[in-house]
Structure formats: C-alpha cells, structure tokens
Design an enzyme around this catalytic site. Sequence first.
Site, mmCIF file in Angstrom:
data_model
loop_
_atom_site.group_PDB
_atom_site.id
_atom_site.type_symbol
_atom_site.label_atom_id
_atom_site.label_comp_id
_atom_site.label_asym_id
_atom_site.label_seq_id
_atom_site.Cartn_x
_atom_site.Cartn_y
_atom_site.Cartn_z
ATOM 1 N N SER A 128 0.828 -1.204 0.000
ATOM 2 C CA SER A 128 0.000 0.000 0.000
ATOM 3 C C SER A 128 0.863 1.254 0.000
ATOM 4 O O SER A 128 1.948 1.271 0.577
ATOM 5 C CB SER A 128 -0.880 0.004 1.259
ATOM 6 O OG SER A 128 -1.448 1.288 1.452
ATOM 7 N N TYR B 113 -2.067 -0.867 10.760
ATOM 8 C CA TYR B 113 -2.383 -1.478 9.455
ATOM 9 C C TYR B 113 -1.219 -1.233 8.500
ATOM 10 O O TYR B 113 -0.687 -2.158 7.887
ATOM 11 C CB TYR B 113 -3.673 -0.889 8.886
ATOM 12 C CG TYR B 113 -3.753 -0.958 7.375
ATOM 13 C CD1 TYR B 113 -3.465 0.165 6.595
ATOM 14 C CD2 TYR B 113 -4.075 -2.140 6.729
ATOM 15 C CE1 TYR B 113 -3.501 0.100 5.215
ATOM 16 C CE2 TYR B 113 -4.120 -2.202 5.344
ATOM 17 C CZ TYR B 113 -3.823 -1.078 4.594
ATOM 18 O OH TYR B 113 -3.851 -1.133 3.216
ATOM 19 N N LYS C 47 1.893 -3.755 6.577
ATOM 20 C CA LYS C 47 2.303 -3.765 5.161
ATOM 21 C C LYS C 47 3.829 -3.582 5.066
ATOM 22 O O LYS C 47 4.509 -4.283 4.321
ATOM 23 C CB LYS C 47 1.604 -2.638 4.387
ATOM 24 C CG LYS C 47 0.101 -2.804 4.235
ATOM 25 C CD LYS C 47 -0.258 -4.060 3.471
ATOM 26 C CE LYS C 47 -1.761 -4.151 3.196
ATOM 27 N NZ LYS C 47 -2.131 -5.405 2.517
HETATM 28 C C1 WQD Z 1 -9.506 9.113 0.858
HETATM 29 C C2 WQD Z 1 -9.732 10.609 1.086
HETATM 30 C C3 WQD Z 1 -9.992 11.174 3.412
HETATM 31 C C4 WQD Z 1 -13.805 8.993 3.899
HETATM 32 C C5 WQD Z 1 -6.631 4.162 3.015
HETATM 33 C C6 WQD Z 1 -5.451 3.305 3.380
HETATM 34 C C7 WQD Z 1 -4.828 2.737 2.128
HETATM 35 C C8 WQD Z 1 -5.838 1.991 1.308
HETATM 36 C C9 WQD Z 1 -7.091 2.846 1.056
HETATM 37 C C10 WQD Z 1 -7.024 0.290 2.626
HETATM 38 C C11 WQD Z 1 -8.949 11.165 2.292
HETATM 39 C C12 WQD Z 1 -11.285 11.453 2.637
HETATM 40 C C13 WQD Z 1 -12.636 9.525 3.373
HETATM 41 C C14 WQD Z 1 -14.864 9.873 4.283
HETATM 42 C C15 WQD Z 1 -13.523 11.742 3.596
HETATM 43 N N1 WQD Z 1 -6.039 0.689 1.833
HETATM 44 N N2 WQD Z 1 -12.504 10.876 3.229
HETATM 45 N N3 WQD Z 1 -14.678 11.221 4.120
HETATM 46 O O1 WQD Z 1 -7.121 7.073 3.783
HETATM 47 O O2 WQD Z 1 -6.273 7.621 1.420
HETATM 48 O O3 WQD Z 1 -6.202 5.264 2.230
HETATM 49 O O4 WQD Z 1 -7.575 3.377 2.307
HETATM 50 O O5 WQD Z 1 -8.117 -0.030 2.197
HETATM 51 O O6 WQD Z 1 -3.777 1.865 2.533
HETATM 52 O O7 WQD Z 1 -4.481 4.112 4.006
HETATM 53 O O8 WQD Z 1 -8.394 6.306 1.711
HETATM 54 O O9 WQD Z 1 -10.771 6.414 1.042
HETATM 55 O O10 WQD Z 1 -10.191 6.457 3.528
HETATM 56 O O11 WQD Z 1 -9.718 8.455 2.117
HETATM 57 O O12 WQD Z 1 -13.395 12.989 3.464
HETATM 58 O O13 WQD Z 1 -15.966 9.444 4.765
HETATM 59 O O14 WQD Z 1 -11.107 10.825 1.378
HETATM 60 O O15 WQD Z 1 -9.726 12.179 4.369
HETATM 61 O O16 WQD Z 1 -8.568 12.495 1.998
HETATM 62 P P1 WQD Z 1 -6.970 6.676 2.352
HETATM 63 P P2 WQD Z 1 -9.843 6.845 2.126
#
Ligand code: WQD
Length: 336
Positions: free
Chosen positions: A124, A148, A152
């Site tokens: 990741s 998490y 990785k």
């Molecule tokens: C994306 C953007 C949030 C939800 C994580 C893991 C990565 C991968 C994918 C696990 C960010 C914003 C999110 C919400 C929001 N593997 N957001 N409201 O955090 O980049 O990556 O998930 O599955 O290893 O680190 O992905 O989709 O959670 O967030 O504003 O309800 O959307 O702040 O900017 P992330 P995400």
Amino acid sequence: MAILVTGGAGYIGSHTAIELIQAGYEVVIVDDYSNSKPAVIDRIEELSGKRPAFHEVNICDKDKLREVFEAHELEAVIHFAGFKAVGESVLEPLKYYNNNLNGTIVLMELMNAFDVKNIVFSSSATVYGMNNTAPFTEDMPLSTTNPYGTTKLFIEQFIKDQAAADKDWSAALLRYFNPIGAHQSGRIGEDPNDIPNNLMPYITQVAVGKREQLSVFGSDYDTPDGTGVRDYIHVVDLAKGHLLALENVLKTTGVEPYNLGTGVGYSVLDVVKAFEKANDVAIPYQLVERRPGDIGTSYADATKAKAELGWETEFSLEDMCRDSWNWQKSNPNGYA
Ligand code: WQD
C-alpha cells in the site's frame, strides 16, 4: 500449475481472480470470509466462465493451509489476505499483527516447504508515511502512522529478507494508491462491513440512500480546494497490474516494489463533483475536522511499473465513478 490467491473473495482479489482466469491461469482461492461473502465465488464463475478452486481457510491455520498446498500444484502466490481498516488497526493492533503478520509467516513457511517461491504482495502507498512529498517514488524512505500500515511495511521486509536468504525467491511488492470502481458488469464490487472507512463506498451509500450525507474530513489542507488529494485507480486497472507483475515475477528473481497509481491526484470535492456529474445524482456533504493520521496529498509516480511491467491505467475518474455507482445501485446491500 496454479496460482494461489489468498483473500481472493475480497474486493481486489475477486477482480484479480477474473483477470487471471481470463488470461488462462488456473486459480485457487483461500479466504476466511472475514471481509467477504461466499456469493463472490459464484460471481467470479459467472463473469469468467470458470469456477476457481476454493478453500475456506484463515492463513494463520497452518494445518488447513498446508492441505491446500498438498492439494494443488502451485507456481506462485498473490497475497491479498489481511485486515485492512486503518481506524480499527489503531484500536486493535494485536489483532492486526497476529492476523496479517503471523498469517504471512505461515504462508511463506509453506511456500518454502513446497518450493513455491514466487509472490505478488498486496502492499500500500501508506508505507510512504507522512514525511515524503508527492509524487511518491519507490526509492523514497518508508514509514507508517498506524498498525495497518506497519503490517504492510513489515511484510515487505519479510519478503525482502527471505529473498536475500534464498536467491530463488521472486517477488513484486505492489503499492496501491486508492482503488475504487468495479467490474463493468456491476456484479462484483466493494462491499465493506459496517460503516465504510473509505471515500467511494461512503459516497455510493449516500447515493443509494443508505447514509444521510458525506463528512468531508478536513478542508484546510495545503491543496487546491483544501480537501485531501489522493490518486484514485480503477480496480480493474489494478487487477491487470497484478497479472503483469505475476508474469514478471515468474521470469525473474529478486524483489521489486511498484507503485500502482494513475499519477494524478484528485481532491475529495473533485471526486464528489465527478460522481454527481457521471451519475446525475446529488451527494450532500458537510465539511468537518481532519481525520487523525490522514495526510494532505498522496499520488504516485507510476513510471517504474510502466517501464518494467508495461503497465498503464486505462480508466478515467468518470469511469471509476460510473462503475462504482453501477455496482452499488445493482447491489444496494452488497452481496448480502
Ligand atoms: C480518501 C480521502 C480522506 C472517507 C486508506 C489506506 C490505504 C488503502 C485505502 C485500505 C482522504 C477522505 C474519506 C470519508 C472523507 N487501503 N474521506 N470522508 O485514507 O487515502 O487510504 O484506504 O483499504 O492503505 O491508508 O483512503 O478512502 O479512507 O480516504 O473525506 O468518509 O477521502 O480524508 O482524503 P486513504 P480513504
């Protein structure tokens, strides 16, 4: 010879299994259904025309997993199985270390015992931590900010050390950016347990009326509109990347990390607007506080995967939004 796909009933695993079958590989899936449903195996058969061999096994169970290695002549492993919720990992680190790390050690011990020394690992972009500046390149220093992500990073190290100890090992460490979208058929897709952690499944649940509105985590980042920027990649593009990585692993030795991203960053509000436009549906949202542990900007330098694997993405953000919605509206309660 067959390919063992651990976690193959999951979101990325199922999309990869279909690409593998359609490319002519024999596929063996092990999954404990902790974050997936039996219906996925039926959908893989429906979409690929061939039912993969399946064993309901948790990879920590060495005796059960050994039976899988005994039952099939394996030439490689694509390793997806593992818990993946960032927030949950902060609350229950030992659950994540036990499942993800011990499970991988058991898997790798059996790979050695059965002379299966080719692996594609589901890593990741989270391993780039908070101290690098995007676009991220594979040679940047690695660090993590949650258990998490640490699993990785540790698994990447397990594989690097094993390959250094045994030159017959061959591995690709695939650092995913943000996988979204779904198979064009709408028959498989992302089906999170409980309240979605990730952006796109939350958006599709708002669109289908399951959630009131989207909370946008932070609007004061150093980005064009203040909301978080990420590199969203279509899950089918990602699956195809696994196929190319597998082909490379089968003909080389050593360990190589590869970024699997588009190289383009979009903000949360960019995604909301693209989803509304692609699907003619309104996504109500509110701007709230940042989510602890989030970084402002993350996107890939994907030139290495293109140069060495011949991989490049085909699908646009509009395609990703359309396909995510197509899956969700055809399956309002996922695979339930
Ligand atoms: C994306 C953007 C949030 C939800 C994580 C893991 C990565 C991968 C994918 C696990 C960010 C914003 C999110 C919400 C929001 N593997 N957001 N409201 O955090 O980049 O990556 O998930 O599955 O290893 O680190 O992905 O989709 O959670 O967030 O504003 O309800 O959307 O702040 O900017 P992330 P995400």
